[in-house]
Design an enzyme around this catalytic site. Structure first.
Site, PDB file in Angstrom:
ATOM      1  N   SER A 217      76.984  24.088 -17.517  1.00 46.68           N
ATOM      2  CA  SER A 217      78.176  24.351 -16.719  1.00 46.68           C
ATOM      3  C   SER A 217      79.444  24.062 -17.525  1.00 46.68           C
ATOM      4  CB  SER A 217      78.099  23.547 -15.426  1.00 46.68           C
ATOM      5  OG  SER A 217      78.910  24.155 -14.475  1.00 46.68           O
ATOM      6  N   LYS A 221      80.212  25.590 -21.347  1.00 42.33           N
ATOM      7  CA  LYS A 221      81.410  26.228 -21.925  1.00 42.33           C
ATOM      8  C   LYS A 221      81.763  25.491 -23.223  1.00 42.33           C
ATOM      9  CE  LYS A 221      83.310  26.165 -17.148  1.00 42.33           C
ATOM     10  NZ  LYS A 221      82.778  27.231 -16.378  1.00 42.33           N
ATOM     11  N   TRP A 308      78.293  31.853  -8.411  1.00 37.48           N
ATOM     12  CA  TRP A 308      79.612  31.356  -8.852  1.00 37.48           C
ATOM     13  C   TRP A 308      79.753  31.548 -10.372  1.00 37.48           C
ATOM     14  CZ3 TRP A 308      84.019  30.485  -6.667  1.00 37.48           C
ATOM     15  CH2 TRP A 308      84.931  29.556  -7.156  1.00 37.48           C
ATOM     16  N   HIS A 359      72.330  26.104  -9.375  1.00 37.99           N
ATOM     17  CA  HIS A 359      73.136  25.647 -10.502  1.00 37.99           C
ATOM     18  C   HIS A 359      72.686  24.238 -10.911  1.00 37.99           C
ATOM     19  CE1 HIS A 359      76.920  25.659 -12.747  1.00 37.99           C
ATOM     20  NE2 HIS A 359      77.118  24.426 -12.345  1.00 37.99           N
TER      21      HIS A 359
HETATM   22  C1  GTR Z   1      82.574  24.044 -10.995  1.00 37.68           C
HETATM   23  C2  GTR Z   1      83.399  24.965 -11.834  1.00 37.68           C
HETATM   24  C3  GTR Z   1      82.515  25.700 -12.790  1.00 37.68           C
HETATM   25  C4  GTR Z   1      81.537  24.766 -13.473  1.00 37.68           C
HETATM   26  C5  GTR Z   1      81.035  23.655 -12.580  1.00 37.68           C
HETATM   27  C6  GTR Z   1      80.312  22.508 -13.266  1.00 37.68           C
HETATM   28  O1  GTR Z   1      83.268  23.405  -9.995  1.00 37.68           O
HETATM   29  O2  GTR Z   1      84.049  25.854 -10.995  1.00 37.68           O
HETATM   30  O3  GTR Z   1      83.287  26.422 -13.715  1.00 37.68           O
HETATM   31  O4  GTR Z   1      82.036  24.276 -14.650  1.00 37.68           O
HETATM   32  O5  GTR Z   1      82.023  23.095 -11.843  1.00 37.68           O
HETATM   33  O6  GTR Z   1      80.700  22.040 -14.338  1.00 37.68           O
HETATM   34  O7  GTR Z   1      79.325  22.050 -12.690  1.00 37.68           O
END
Ligand code: GTR
Length: 378
Positions: A217, A221, A308, A359
C-alpha cells in the site's frame, strides 16, 4: 505478444491513452537500451522528482554510521542469526536513527540474498523475539526459503502525519523554505530504504546484488520509488500500492490524485497537488515509474476486493512498462490479458498475481514473491 506501445494501449486499455515512455523531450524515439539510459531514463526520473515524489536535499549523508547493536545466533529454532543494527545520521536539524531488524539463515553459504520490507504497521509486525507473528512479515518463511529477512519501521525515518515537515528526516535535513518540489514523506521513506541498503552492502552475510525491496500500500508506493531511484535494488515488489503506486492514474477507478493529496497532503510534493482532477495533464503516468526499474525485476500484486487500489490499473502498468524491458531483450509478463485470481504470472523480469481477498499483505503474497525470485535468480 504485441511489440509496439500503441498496440499495447489499444489491446489492453481501449481509450486510455498514457504518455509514451519511449519518446524523449526532443521528440526522438528511443530504440536502444543505451539511449534509454543516457537520455530518456534521466528525463523520466527528473519528471517524477519534479511533479510527484520530490527532490531529496541529501542522499547518503557523510555522517552515516552503522552500529551493530546485537548479533544473536540460534534464533528461529537454530535456523537464523538475528542482527539489530542502528543506522544513524546527522544533519543541520539534528540526528536520526533507523533500526534495522535482520534475520540471516544460519546454515546457508554466505552471502545470501535478502528481502527488505518497508514496514508501516509498527513494531508488532517486526517483533525481534518472534512471539508476535503475522503474514505481513513472515520472517520464518523467508528464512526457510533461503533468504535473509530484513525490515525497518517507517516512523524511524518520518512519522506518517502532516506536521508541516517538522519531524523525522525533514526536520533534520530540510531548508527553512521548502521549494514546491521538495520531498514528501514517501520520498523520505524511500530515502530510508536506501540508507538500509547502504548497510546491507557493508554486511558480508548479504549478497547486495540480490536485495529485494518490498512494500504494501503506501509503502508499496515507496518501494517502487525506492527501486526507481536506487538501482542497487535488484528486485522491486509492490503489493496493493494503488494510486501513485503501480496503478495508472488516467482513467483509474477508486482513489484519485485529488483524494490522495487531500487526505495525505504530506506524502508527495506540492507540485503534485496542481494535478488534482487533472490526471491527463501529468507529463508522466505510473507505468513510467515501473519502466525506471528496468531491466531489474519488478512484481505487482493486487487483491480482488481492493477496488480502491484498482487491480486492473495496477496490471496495466506492467503491460505499458514492457517496451522498456524489451529494449533489454526481456519480454515482461508475456501477456496483456488480465489473469484469473490466484494464477500468478512468472514472466521475464516481471511478475504478477491477484490474490482473493481484501487490501492486505499476506503469507500467500510472500510465497508468490519468493517463488518468482527463486525462478528468476537461478
Ligand atoms: C489508504 C490510501 C491508499 C493506501 C492505503 C494504505 O488510506 O488511500 O493510497 O496507501 O491507505 O497505505 O493502506
Amino acid at each position: 505478444m504485441k511489440d509496439s506501445l500503441t498496440e499495447y494501449l489499444i489491446a489492453a486499455s481501449g481509450e486510455r491513452k498514457v504518455p509514451d515512455t519511449l519518446y524523449t523531450q526532443k521528440g526522438e524515439k528511443v530504440t536502444a537500451a543505451e539511449q534509454w539510459e543516457q537520455v530518456r531514463r534521466p528525463e523520466v526520473l527528473a519528471l517524477f522528482r519534479e511533479h510527484v515524489y520530490g527532490v531529496n536535499p541529501v542522499e547518503r549523508p557523510d555522517s552515516l554510521s552503522f552500529n551493530i547493536v546485537e548479533t544473536k545466533e540460534g534464533m528461529m529454532g537454530g535456523k537464523a542469526t538475528r542482527k539489530q543494527v542502528d543506522i544513524s545520521f546527522e544533519g543541520p536539524g539534528g540526528k536520526g536513527t533507523i533500526r534495522l531488524l535482520l534475520f540471516v539463515p544460519s546454515k546457508q553459504k554466505k552471502p545470501v540474498p535478502a528481502f527488505l520490507l518497508i514496514n508501516k504497521r509498527g513494531l508488532d509486525h517486526m517483533d525481534p523475539e518472534r512471539e508476535k507473528r503475522s503474514g505481513y512479515w513472515p520472517a520464518e518463511s523467508i528464512v526457510e526459503r533461503g533468504y535473509a529477512a530484513a525490515v525497518f519501521w517507517t516512523n524511524d525515518v518520518d512519522p506518517d502525519e502532516h506536521d508541516e515537515f517538522k519531524n523525522g528526516v525533514h526536520g533534520i535535513f530540510d531548508d527553512k523554505e521548502r521549494p514546491s518540489n521538495a520531498w514528501g514523506t514517501i520520498g523520505a521513506w524511500a530515502w530510508g530504504a536506501s540508507r538500509v541498503m547502504d548497510y546491507l552492502e557493508a554486511d558480508s552475510d548479504i549478497d547486495a546484488d540480490r536485495v529485494a525491496v518490498a512494500g504494501h500500500s503506501r509503502t508499496g508506493k515507496t518501494a517502487l520509488w525506492a527501486g526507481a531511484v536506487d538501482e542497487r535494488f535488484a528486485f522491486v515488489i509492490s503489493n496493493d500500492s494503488g494510486n501513485t503506486g503501480a496503478a495508472i492514474s488516467r482513467g483509474k477507478i477508486g482513489e484519485t490524485i485529488n483524494q490522495i493529496n487531500t487526505k495525505f497532503p504530506h506524502w508527495f510534493n506540492e507540485n503534485y497537488k496542481t494535478y488534482n482532477d487533472k490526471e491527463f495533464d501529468l507529463p508522466i503516468d505510473q507505468h513510467m515509474l515501473l519502466s525506471l526499474i528496468a531491466p531489474r525485476s519488478v512484481y505487482v500484486a493486487s487483491a480482488t476486493e481492493d477496488e480502491w487500489a484498482d487491480p486492473k490499473s495496477e496490471f496495466l502498468s506492467l503491460v505499458y512498462a514492457t517496451p522498456v524491458y524489451q529494449l533489454y531483450g526481456f519480454n515482461g509478463l508475456g501477456t496483456n490479458q488480465f489473469p484469473q485470481p490466484e494464477s500468478p504470472i512468472i514472466g521475464d523480469k516481471m511478475g504478477h498475481h491477484i490474490r482473493i481477498g481484501k487490501h492486505n499483505l499476506t503469507q500467500y503474497d510472500w510465497e508468490q514473491f519468493i517463488n518468482f525470485w527463486d525462478q528468476i535468480d537461478k
